[in-house]
Design a protein around this motif. Sequence first.
Motif, PDB file in Angstrom:
ATOM      1  N   PRO A 331      50.010  36.367  33.616  1.00 31.45           N
ATOM      2  CA  PRO A 331      50.558  35.096  33.474  1.00 31.45           C
ATOM      3  C   PRO A 331      50.568  34.227  34.487  1.00 31.45           C
ATOM      4  CG  PRO A 331      52.385  36.454  33.160  1.00 31.45           C
ATOM      5  CD  PRO A 331      51.285  37.308  33.663  1.00 31.45           C
ATOM      6  N   PHE A 332      49.719  34.511  35.598  1.00 34.35           N
ATOM      7  CA  PHE A 332      49.741  33.783  36.816  1.00 34.35           C
ATOM      8  C   PHE A 332      48.515  32.479  36.777  1.00 34.35           C
ATOM      9  CE2 PHE A 332      49.838  38.455  37.844  1.00 34.35           C
ATOM     10  CZ  PHE A 332      50.831  38.650  37.564  1.00 34.35           C
ATOM     11  N   ASP A 333      48.937  31.455  37.364  1.00 37.08           N
ATOM     12  CA  ASP A 333      47.942  30.412  37.135  1.00 37.08           C
ATOM     13  C   ASP A 333      47.267  30.125  38.546  1.00 37.08           C
ATOM     14  OD1 ASP A 333      50.272  29.378  38.785  1.00 37.08           O
ATOM     15  OD2 ASP A 333      50.776  27.964  37.503  1.00 37.08           O
ATOM     16  N   SER A 334      47.925  30.108  39.796  1.00 34.14           N
ATOM     17  CA  SER A 334      46.993  30.031  40.848  1.00 34.14           C
ATOM     18  C   SER A 334      46.682  31.379  41.110  1.00 34.14           C
ATOM     19  CB  SER A 334      47.974  29.247  41.722  1.00 34.14           C
ATOM     20  OG  SER A 334      49.101  30.046  42.239  1.00 34.14           O
ATOM     21  N   MET A 335      45.775  31.774  40.501  1.00 35.20           N
ATOM     22  CA  MET A 335      44.973  33.076  40.610  1.00 35.20           C
ATOM     23  C   MET A 335      43.696  33.124  39.743  1.00 35.20           C
ATOM     24  SD  MET A 335      44.669  35.846  38.311  1.00 35.20           S
ATOM     25  CE  MET A 335      45.500  35.034  36.924  1.00 35.20           C
ATOM     26  N   PHE A 336      42.982  33.944  40.301  1.00 30.99           N
ATOM     27  CA  PHE A 336      41.508  34.080  39.683  1.00 30.99           C
ATOM     28  C   PHE A 336      40.942  35.296  39.865  1.00 30.99           C
ATOM     29  CE2 PHE A 336      40.307  31.694  43.717  1.00 30.99           C
ATOM     30  CZ  PHE A 336      39.286  32.529  43.842  1.00 30.99           C
ATOM     31  N   PHE A 337      40.017  35.928  39.090  1.00 34.50           N
ATOM     32  CA  PHE A 337      39.285  37.299  39.383  1.00 34.50           C
ATOM     33  C   PHE A 337      37.995  36.881  39.852  1.00 34.50           C
ATOM     34  CE2 PHE A 337      41.573  40.248  35.904  1.00 34.50           C
ATOM     35  CZ  PHE A 337      42.908  39.824  36.469  1.00 34.50           C
ATOM     36  N   VAL A 338      37.481  37.935  40.965  1.00 31.46           N
ATOM     37  CA  VAL A 338      35.988  37.748  41.186  1.00 31.46           C
ATOM     38  C   VAL A 338      35.477  39.172  41.085  1.00 31.46           C
ATOM     39  CG1 VAL A 338      36.171  35.480  42.603  1.00 31.46           C
ATOM     40  CG2 VAL A 338      36.371  37.779  43.716  1.00 31.46           C
ATOM     41  N   ASN A 339      34.141  39.292  41.112  1.00 27.83           N
ATOM     42  CA  ASN A 339      33.432  40.745  41.278  1.00 27.83           C
ATOM     43  C   ASN A 339      33.011  40.973  42.649  1.00 27.83           C
ATOM     44  OD1 ASN A 339      30.956  39.204  41.625  1.00 27.83           O
ATOM     45  ND2 ASN A 339      30.217  39.800  39.536  1.00 27.83           N
ATOM     46  N   ARG A 340      32.311  42.087  42.635  1.00 27.80           N
ATOM     47  CA  ARG A 340      31.825  42.326  44.113  1.00 27.80           C
ATOM     48  C   ARG A 340      31.086  41.500  44.606  1.00 27.80           C
ATOM     49  NH1 ARG A 340      27.098  45.711  44.105  1.00 27.80           N
ATOM     50  NH2 ARG A 340      27.716  46.455  45.980  1.00 27.80           N
ATOM     51  N   TYR A 341      30.560  40.680  44.155  1.00 26.87           N
ATOM     52  CA  TYR A 341      29.660  39.506  44.638  1.00 26.87           C
ATOM     53  C   TYR A 341      30.403  38.223  45.019  1.00 26.87           C
ATOM     54  CZ  TYR A 341      25.767  42.654  43.381  1.00 26.87           C
ATOM     55  OH  TYR A 341      25.102  43.814  43.305  1.00 26.87           O
ATOM     56  N   GLY A 342      31.839  38.441  44.619  1.00 30.38           N
ATOM     57  CA  GLY A 342      32.575  37.142  44.888  1.00 30.38           C
ATOM     58  C   GLY A 342      32.456  36.218  43.741  1.00 30.38           C
ATOM     59  N   HIS A 343      31.921  36.400  42.773  1.00 30.56           N
ATOM     60  CA  HIS A 343      31.455  35.579  41.660  1.00 30.56           C
ATOM     61  C   HIS A 343      32.823  35.634  40.511  1.00 30.56           C
ATOM     62  CE1 HIS A 343      27.830  34.390  42.819  1.00 30.56           C
ATOM     63  NE2 HIS A 343      27.138  35.459  42.861  1.00 30.56           N
ATOM     64  N   ARG A 344      33.325  34.624  40.204  1.00 36.93           N
ATOM     65  CA  ARG A 344      34.457  34.701  39.084  1.00 36.93           C
ATOM     66  C   ARG A 344      33.650  35.473  37.814  1.00 36.93           C
ATOM     67  NH1 ARG A 344      37.153  30.114  36.200  1.00 36.93           N
ATOM     68  NH2 ARG A 344      38.829  31.322  35.091  1.00 36.93           N
ATOM     69  N   CYS A 345      34.560  35.990  37.113  1.00 30.70           N
ATOM     70  CA  CYS A 345      33.703  36.935  36.231  1.00 30.70           C
ATOM     71  C   CYS A 345      34.480  37.208  34.788  1.00 30.70           C
ATOM     72  CB  CYS A 345      33.546  38.463  36.766  1.00 30.70           C
ATOM     73  SG  CYS A 345      34.862  39.121  37.272  1.00 30.70           S
ATOM     74  N   VAL A 346      35.590  36.418  34.596  1.00 30.80           N
ATOM     75  CA  VAL A 346      36.125  36.764  33.401  1.00 30.80           C
ATOM     76  C   VAL A 346      37.243  35.769  32.851  1.00 30.80           C
ATOM     77  CG1 VAL A 346      37.995  38.367  33.967  1.00 30.80           C
ATOM     78  CG2 VAL A 346      37.011  38.558  31.778  1.00 30.80           C
ATOM     79  N   ASN A 347      37.753  35.339  31.895  1.00 28.46           N
ATOM     80  CA  ASN A 347      38.644  34.661  31.606  1.00 28.46           C
ATOM     81  C   ASN A 347      40.057  35.619  31.941  1.00 28.46           C
ATOM     82  OD1 ASN A 347      41.152  33.480  30.444  1.00 28.46           O
ATOM     83  ND2 ASN A 347      39.870  32.746  28.631  1.00 28.46           N
ATOM     84  N   GLU A 348      40.547  35.475  32.964  1.00 27.72           N
ATOM     85  CA  GLU A 348      41.779  36.413  33.282  1.00 27.72           C
ATOM     86  C   GLU A 348      42.862  36.222  32.293  1.00 27.72           C
ATOM     87  OE1 GLU A 348      40.555  33.532  34.969  1.00 27.72           O
ATOM     88  OE2 GLU A 348      39.761  34.377  36.774  1.00 27.72           O
ATOM     89  N   HIS A 349      43.210  35.335  31.585  1.00 27.86           N
ATOM     90  CA  HIS A 349      44.173  35.276  30.431  1.00 27.86           C
ATOM     91  C   HIS A 349      43.827  36.053  29.097  1.00 27.86           C
ATOM     92  CE1 HIS A 349      46.793  32.337  32.782  1.00 27.86           C
ATOM     93  NE2 HIS A 349      46.406  33.458  33.706  1.00 27.86           N
ATOM     94  N   ARG A 350      42.692  36.517  29.020  1.00 28.18           N
ATOM     95  CA  ARG A 350      42.362  37.195  27.633  1.00 28.18           C
ATOM     96  C   ARG A 350      43.278  38.577  27.797  1.00 28.18           C
ATOM     97  NH1 ARG A 350      41.795  34.254  24.200  1.00 28.18           N
ATOM     98  NH2 ARG A 350      41.305  36.157  22.896  1.00 28.18           N
ATOM     99  N   SER A 351      43.248  39.415  26.779  1.00 28.85           N
ATOM    100  CA  SER A 351      44.163  40.432  26.694  1.00 28.85           C
ATOM    101  C   SER A 351      43.418  41.777  27.545  1.00 28.85           C
ATOM    102  CB  SER A 351      44.163  41.074  25.293  1.00 28.85           C
ATOM    103  OG  SER A 351      43.032  41.875  25.117  1.00 28.85           O
ATOM    104  N   TYR A 352      44.461  42.638  27.899  1.00 32.62           N
ATOM    105  CA  TYR A 352      44.232  43.920  28.656  1.00 32.62           C
ATOM    106  C   TYR A 352      42.877  44.553  28.419  1.00 32.62           C
ATOM    107  CZ  TYR A 352      47.514  44.784  25.309  1.00 32.62           C
ATOM    108  OH  TYR A 352      48.418  44.921  24.093  1.00 32.62           O
ATOM    109  N   HIS A 353      42.836  44.619  26.928  1.00 35.56           N
ATOM    110  CA  HIS A 353      41.645  45.378  26.344  1.00 35.56           C
ATOM    111  C   HIS A 353      40.363  44.711  26.645  1.00 35.56           C
ATOM    112  CE1 HIS A 353      39.681  47.744  23.146  1.00 35.56           C
ATOM    113  NE2 HIS A 353      38.858  46.948  22.892  1.00 35.56           N
TER     114      HIS A 353
END
Length: 575
Positions: A331-353
């Motif tokens: 539930p963090f807002d100033s945060m995002f995920f990237v992959n090994r290429y540095g590209h953002r890759c997913v909606n970070e707030h969807r469920s763990y599964h």
Amino acid sequence: MGRFKVPELNRRRVLTAAGAAIAGVSTASHAKANAGPVGRADTETDVIVVGSGAAGSVAALFARQAGARVMLVEKSSHYGGTSSKSGGGYWIPNHFLLRAKGIADPKPDFLKYLVRVAYPASYDPEDATLGAPEARYRLYETFYDRSGEMVEELHRTSALKSKEYVPLPDYYSHLPENKVPQGRLLCSITHSADGSSGGDEMMWQLRRAVLAAGVDVRMETAAKELVQDDSGRVIGLELSMPGGETTTVAAEGGVVFASGGFAHNAELLDRFHGKPVFGACALPASTGDFIPIATKVGARLGNTASAWRGQVVLDEGLLYPAVPSDVWFVPFDSMFFVNRYGHRCVNEHRSYHERSLAQYRWNPNRAEYPDLLNFMIYDQRTAELQAGTMPIPPTPTGAEYVISGQTLDELAGNVGKHLDALKTRISGLACAPEFASNLKRSFDRFNAFARTGKDEDFQRGETDLERFVNSSPPPAGKWDNQKKNSALYPLQETGPYYCIILAPGLLDTNGGPEIDTEARILGWNGQPIPGLYGAGNCVASPAHDCYWAGGSTLALAMTFGMIAGRNAASGRGAK
Ligand SMILES: Cc1cc2nc3c(=O)[nH]c(=O)nc-3n(C[C@H](O)[C@H](O)[C@H](O)COP(=O)(O)OP(=O)(O)OC[C@H]3O[C@@H](n4cnc5c(N)ncnc54)[C@H](O)[C@@H]3O)c2cc1C
């Protein structure tokens, strides 16, 4: 497969009162030296339940309620299995508290939601089984028809008192097929002063009920092999005792397996799941014991590549695959995920599964999973506001798995060094050379979305679920983005910045021998193996690699546990 009247019987240990004490038996034993009608064994009972988690405890209770003598065997020294470590939420359609509030949860709509999510490619609202395979559809119907009865009966008998859990929306609450997007999730009413209603509380109550009902509980006692009569009917079980001795117990009603998944059996994971898994928060006892035991008597396996999934911190999973915790909602807002290429890759707030499943996106050109590792990038603000929320440590660099840098460039360099240090254990998973430059672009793009409140790439924050998980505002004055989109907040323009590497993991697997609507284990010919039942993560889950809502796993385990226990008690499957 064993048979009764085997020559080595005399060498086996008879479960005397003394032996029972060594085994940690906590209630009266019904042991007899020799079995009666079903043949010769070291001792006998009516029903044997394997595993003391939610599925096994509920099975034992309902078998006992139906009048059977029940022995519950648990291979570890801990009662409650992974269930006792869980959040303790169970997802029940049309339950008594919903009905009391006048909230309708009709069966046709519920089934549509199940099939729509579990079988998105074949879902057809006009089809007789909505596009699901017939056998799975019948299990869905059974889940709807029987789960409410299960919680009500446990509630009525005070075995497990239920209340509504936190108002967590279902994981696909936004789909039009979901007519009750929130409210099905229940948990136990706490008995303890701290108000905790988690899995520890649930299993405390179930264990208390199991003991009070007179179930013969044997700890540190592992199921090893089924015993069948000449017709193939399961009539007992070979057990390994705490001291390593073997004993055979006859069970005229049958045997119920509830022994958990195989998240901690590397060989089975490789054979069945196939894709890389870096850890699981299931207890280490989830080693898939039922699979070899059941296949030996001809059980048909299903759902073997599926699981209840979650992300794990890479470093933790490499250190010890039975990780303390998965990374649940972030539930963090100033945060995002990237992959090994540095590209953002997913909606970070969807469920763990869903986030974990998304890590297996395949790139056919490169022959790789580019998103296999997610690099969670965040700033000092999130490090402070979310201190202590898994996986963010209580202090910004208070865990060895946190990588930091004063600038994004420095952070990217340190990520490379961190992965390099892990190279011997994760060869081939380095960041691409363009990671640093793309990371900066992803940072700018994410911050632009955060300022407008609209995530044009992944629509973060646009569903009830995402808004709910982000609904605990940080201290006043620091939440000025709430009105635009509470799930997005620009990362600070100056460092320090942090990164935690997340890898695909599991709660536990949920594949194994298939069951029918009576929780009977099916053989290769699709016919029940008489006297053999199963429930929970040790059998093929009807979920089919989806996770409809928090509490799906326990709800299925307990519902089919009830059915298995009752049927074994009535000897129904043995006929
Ligand atoms: C941290 C965490 C939070 C979770 N939160 C939730 C939640 O809120 N809601 C939800 O629905 N799910 C949740 N889950 C998932 C849920 O805990 C599991 O899916 C569920 O507990 C499985 O129940 P079970 O009865 O099938 O197996 P388990 O609870 O794993 O029980 C299996 C038992 O069988 C025993 N056993 C294994 N082999 C043998 C053998 N050969 N002989 C004898 N005994 C054996 C094991 O030792 C174990 O005690 C969570 C999981 C974790 C780890």
